[in-house]
Design a protein around this motif. Structure first.
Motif, PDB file in Angstrom:
ATOM      1  N   LYS A 145       1.007  -1.476  -0.234  1.00  0.00           N
ATOM      2  CA  LYS A 145       0.342  -0.263  -0.259  1.00  0.00           C
ATOM      3  C   LYS A 145       1.323   1.356   0.149  1.00  0.00           C
ATOM      4  O   LYS A 145      -0.248   2.417   0.261  1.00  0.00           O
ATOM      5  CB  LYS A 145      -1.198   0.070   1.234  1.00  0.00           C
ATOM      6  N   ASP A 146       2.349   0.990  -0.240  1.00  0.00           N
ATOM      7  CA  ASP A 146       3.633   1.958   0.118  1.00  0.00           C
ATOM      8  C   ASP A 146       3.824   2.536  -1.322  1.00  0.00           C
ATOM      9  O   ASP A 146       4.351   1.796  -1.560  1.00  0.00           O
ATOM     10  CB  ASP A 146       4.198   1.661   0.855  1.00  0.00           C
ATOM     11  N   ILE A 147       2.951   3.986  -2.243  1.00  0.00           N
ATOM     12  CA  ILE A 147       3.306   4.676  -3.153  1.00  0.00           C
ATOM     13  C   ILE A 147       5.018   4.207  -3.198  1.00  0.00           C
ATOM     14  O   ILE A 147       5.552   4.980  -4.693  1.00  0.00           O
ATOM     15  CB  ILE A 147       2.949   5.399  -3.259  1.00  0.00           C
ATOM     16  N   ARG A 148       5.235   5.101  -2.070  1.00  0.00           N
ATOM     17  CA  ARG A 148       6.931   5.275  -1.865  1.00  0.00           C
ATOM     18  C   ARG A 148       7.742   4.222  -3.529  1.00  0.00           C
ATOM     19  O   ARG A 148       8.572   3.739  -3.183  1.00  0.00           O
ATOM     20  CB  ARG A 148       7.620   5.793  -0.971  1.00  0.00           C
ATOM     21  N   VAL A 149       7.401   2.552  -1.699  1.00  0.00           N
ATOM     22  CA  VAL A 149       8.157   1.279  -2.301  1.00  0.00           C
ATOM     23  C   VAL A 149       7.518   1.272  -4.217  1.00  0.00           C
ATOM     24  O   VAL A 149       8.705   0.305  -4.503  1.00  0.00           O
ATOM     25  CB  VAL A 149       7.213   0.162  -1.931  1.00  0.00           C
ATOM     26  N   VAL A 150       6.215   1.105  -3.943  1.00  0.00           N
ATOM     27  CA  VAL A 150       5.910   1.045  -5.759  1.00  0.00           C
ATOM     28  C   VAL A 150       6.620   1.967  -6.910  1.00  0.00           C
ATOM     29  O   VAL A 150       7.133   1.484  -7.820  1.00  0.00           O
ATOM     30  CB  VAL A 150       4.576   1.677  -6.210  1.00  0.00           C
ATOM     31  N   HIS A 151       6.870   3.350  -6.867  1.00  0.00           N
ATOM     32  CA  HIS A 151       7.925   3.988  -7.805  1.00  0.00           C
ATOM     33  C   HIS A 151       8.859   3.313  -7.397  1.00  0.00           C
ATOM     34  O   HIS A 151       9.536   3.789  -8.535  1.00  0.00           O
ATOM     35  CB  HIS A 151       8.176   5.281  -6.539  1.00  0.00           C
ATOM     36  N   ILE A 152       9.667   2.142  -6.161  1.00  0.00           N
ATOM     37  CA  ILE A 152      11.561   2.266  -5.855  1.00  0.00           C
ATOM     38  C   ILE A 152      11.065   0.849  -7.220  1.00  0.00           C
ATOM     39  O   ILE A 152      12.300   0.591  -7.904  1.00  0.00           O
ATOM     40  CB  ILE A 152      11.338   2.422  -5.295  1.00  0.00           C
ATOM     41  N   LYS A 153      10.416   0.490  -6.463  1.00  0.00           N
ATOM     42  CA  LYS A 153      10.101  -0.956  -7.693  1.00  0.00           C
ATOM     43  C   LYS A 153       9.737  -0.924  -8.971  1.00  0.00           C
ATOM     44  O   LYS A 153      11.183  -1.788  -9.885  1.00  0.00           O
ATOM     45  CB  LYS A 153       9.082  -2.229  -6.584  1.00  0.00           C
ATOM     46  N   LEU A 154       9.283  -0.261  -9.472  1.00  0.00           N
ATOM     47  CA  LEU A 154       8.912   0.612 -10.874  1.00  0.00           C
ATOM     48  C   LEU A 154       9.772   1.147 -11.656  1.00  0.00           C
ATOM     49  O   LEU A 154      10.799   0.481 -12.678  1.00  0.00           O
ATOM     50  CB  LEU A 154       7.892   1.106 -11.274  1.00  0.00           C
ATOM     51  N   ALA A 155      10.972   1.930 -10.824  1.00  0.00           N
ATOM     52  CA  ALA A 155      12.248   2.554 -11.343  1.00  0.00           C
ATOM     53  C   ALA A 155      13.153   1.326 -11.292  1.00  0.00           C
ATOM     54  O   ALA A 155      13.721   1.859 -12.216  1.00  0.00           O
ATOM     55  CB  ALA A 155      12.303   3.996 -10.490  1.00  0.00           C
ATOM     56  N   ASP A 156      13.405   0.844 -10.968  1.00  0.00           N
ATOM     57  CA  ASP A 156      14.051  -0.340 -10.096  1.00  0.00           C
ATOM     58  C   ASP A 156      14.118  -1.480 -11.534  1.00  0.00           C
ATOM     59  O   ASP A 156      15.295  -1.665 -12.717  1.00  0.00           O
ATOM     60  CB  ASP A 156      14.444  -1.414  -9.328  1.00  0.00           C
ATOM     61  N   ARG A 157      13.048  -1.324 -11.483  1.00  0.00           N
ATOM     62  CA  ARG A 157      12.845  -2.250 -13.322  1.00  0.00           C
ATOM     63  C   ARG A 157      13.314  -1.853 -14.716  1.00  0.00           C
ATOM     64  O   ARG A 157      13.738  -2.211 -15.453  1.00  0.00           O
ATOM     65  CB  ARG A 157      11.117  -3.436 -13.156  1.00  0.00           C
ATOM     66  N   LEU A 158      12.355  -0.274 -14.761  1.00  0.00           N
ATOM     67  CA  LEU A 158      12.784   0.384 -15.986  1.00  0.00           C
ATOM     68  C   LEU A 158      14.083   0.528 -16.250  1.00  0.00           C
ATOM     69  O   LEU A 158      14.566   0.351 -17.272  1.00  0.00           O
ATOM     70  CB  LEU A 158      11.802   1.653 -15.951  1.00  0.00           C
ATOM     71  N   HIS A 159      14.712   0.989 -14.968  1.00  0.00           N
ATOM     72  CA  HIS A 159      16.339   1.356 -15.630  1.00  0.00           C
ATOM     73  C   HIS A 159      17.121  -0.436 -15.815  1.00  0.00           C
ATOM     74  O   HIS A 159      17.974  -0.903 -16.439  1.00  0.00           O
ATOM     75  CB  HIS A 159      17.110   1.508 -14.032  1.00  0.00           C
ATOM     76  N   ASN A 160      16.465  -1.435 -14.673  1.00  0.00           N
ATOM     77  CA  ASN A 160      17.301  -2.487 -15.642  1.00  0.00           C
ATOM     78  C   ASN A 160      16.683  -2.826 -16.838  1.00  0.00           C
ATOM     79  O   ASN A 160      17.165  -3.831 -17.737  1.00  0.00           O
ATOM     80  CB  ASN A 160      16.469  -4.004 -14.666  1.00  0.00           C
ATOM     81  N   LEU A 161      15.612  -2.159 -17.472  1.00  0.00           N
ATOM     82  CA  LEU A 161      15.150  -3.019 -19.233  1.00  0.00           C
ATOM     83  C   LEU A 161      16.124  -1.826 -19.957  1.00  0.00           C
ATOM     84  O   LEU A 161      16.632  -2.432 -20.651  1.00  0.00           O
ATOM     85  CB  LEU A 161      13.468  -2.552 -18.971  1.00  0.00           C
ATOM     86  N   ARG A 162      16.291  -0.506 -19.035  1.00  0.00           N
ATOM     87  CA  ARG A 162      16.713   0.538 -20.565  1.00  0.00           C
ATOM     88  C   ARG A 162      18.306  -0.068 -20.644  1.00  0.00           C
ATOM     89  O   ARG A 162      19.261   0.114 -21.172  1.00  0.00           O
ATOM     90  CB  ARG A 162      16.900   1.022 -19.692  1.00  0.00           C
ATOM     91  N   THR A 163      18.697  -1.110 -19.538  1.00  0.00           N
ATOM     92  CA  THR A 163      20.387  -1.254 -19.684  1.00  0.00           C
ATOM     93  C   THR A 163      20.267  -2.651 -19.940  1.00  0.00           C
ATOM     94  O   THR A 163      21.485  -3.350 -19.479  1.00  0.00           O
ATOM     95  CB  THR A 163      21.308  -1.181 -18.814  1.00  0.00           C
ATOM     96  N   ILE A 164      19.557  -3.627 -20.222  1.00  0.00           N
ATOM     97  CA  ILE A 164      19.107  -4.871 -20.582  1.00  0.00           C
ATOM     98  C   ILE A 164      20.221  -5.731 -21.911  1.00  0.00           C
ATOM     99  O   ILE A 164      20.353  -6.811 -21.783  1.00  0.00           O
ATOM    100  CB  ILE A 164      17.860  -5.409 -20.881  1.00  0.00           C
ATOM    101  N   ALA A 165      20.809  -4.816 -22.249  1.00  0.00           N
ATOM    102  CA  ALA A 165      20.827  -5.100 -23.965  1.00  0.00           C
ATOM    103  C   ALA A 165      22.431  -6.227 -23.240  1.00  0.00           C
ATOM    104  O   ALA A 165      23.104  -6.370 -24.219  1.00  0.00           O
ATOM    105  CB  ALA A 165      21.348  -3.475 -24.446  1.00  0.00           C
ATOM    106  N   ALA A 166      22.705  -5.549 -22.748  1.00  0.00           N
ATOM    107  CA  ALA A 166      24.240  -6.531 -22.180  1.00  0.00           C
ATOM    108  C   ALA A 166      23.774  -7.915 -21.194  1.00  0.00           C
ATOM    109  O   ALA A 166      24.491  -8.950 -21.160  1.00  0.00           O
ATOM    110  CB  ALA A 166      25.236  -5.482 -20.851  1.00  0.00           C
TER     111      ALA A 166
END
Length: 212
Positions: A145-166
């Motif tokens: 229920k903590d939107i702060r956790v949601v923001h970080i988990k999604l940002a973490d996933r997005l950054h990993n997707l952006r750098t996934i080519a390796a």
């Protein structure tokens, strides 16, 4: 709130940094100081802290590991300017991946930042290093229920997707499938729509890619 000074002598004396990562530091410092109420000193100290904590660890891309939490913090800034959330984004991997303890985070940053870091990485395991399986992880996140956790988990996933080519294509497809099946619906469920389109685009490109 007055923060205690950092004592990083017990952390790694060898840090991985490049001209590119140092430029990223300067960019992030400027962004955070201009967009939040964090001081330049606090941002610089936190970056130095995670840099020493992650030491000489390198990502698969070849970049110093600490560029990942910096990237996550930059993405989180698109959704919130909350100081505690930004600091937790920078610190989100140190308890799980380094010798830094949750108690140290609480001492240095206070209970709120420590709580967010704990929820993002260990889901209230209070610093004990144990892993939940995928279904357990997703069940817990679904009840988050903590939107702060949601923001970080999604940002973490997005950054990993952006750098996934390796990564190997097999791993890319696994991560893309997991993102499409869980993280994107979870994002929509929590009404965090800022990054949905980009995540979908990256994942579709990966899933439609043919093996070489």
């Amino acid at each position: 709130m007055q923060f205690k000074r950092y004592h990083t002598d017990d952390l790694s004396n060898k840090v991985a940094e490049t001209d590119k990562s140092l430029a990223q530091e300067q960019e992030l410092i400027g962004l955070l100081v201009s967009s939040t109420t964090l001081t330049e000193q606090k941002v610089k100290e936190t970056i130095q802290f995670i840099k020493k904590a992650h030491g000489s660890v390198i990502r698969k891309s070849g970049d110093p590991y600490y560029t990942h939490p910096m990237g996550v913090a930059k993405i989180v800034l698109e959704a919130t300017k909350d100081d505690d959330t930004i600091l937790a984004a920078l610190l989100h991997d140190v308890v799980e991946d380094t010798t830094v303890t949750l108690e140290q985070i609480e001492l240095l940053y206070g209970m709120e930042v420590a709580y967010i870091v704990d929820m993002v990485t260990h889901y209230n395991t209070y610093g004990f290093r144990w892993k939940l399986d995928k279904s357990d992880n997703q069940n817990i996140l679904n009840h988050c229920k903590d939107i702060r956790v949601v923001h970080i988990k999604l940002a973490d996933r997005l950054h990993n997707l952006r750098t996934i080519a390796a990564r190997k294509l097999e791993d890319q497809k696994r991560i893309a499938k997991d993102t499409m099946e869980f993280y994107i619906p979870w994002s929509k469920k929590n009404n965090v729509l800022t990054w949905v389109s980009e995540m979908e685009n990256i994942c579709n490109q990966i899933l439609n890619a043919d093996p070489l």
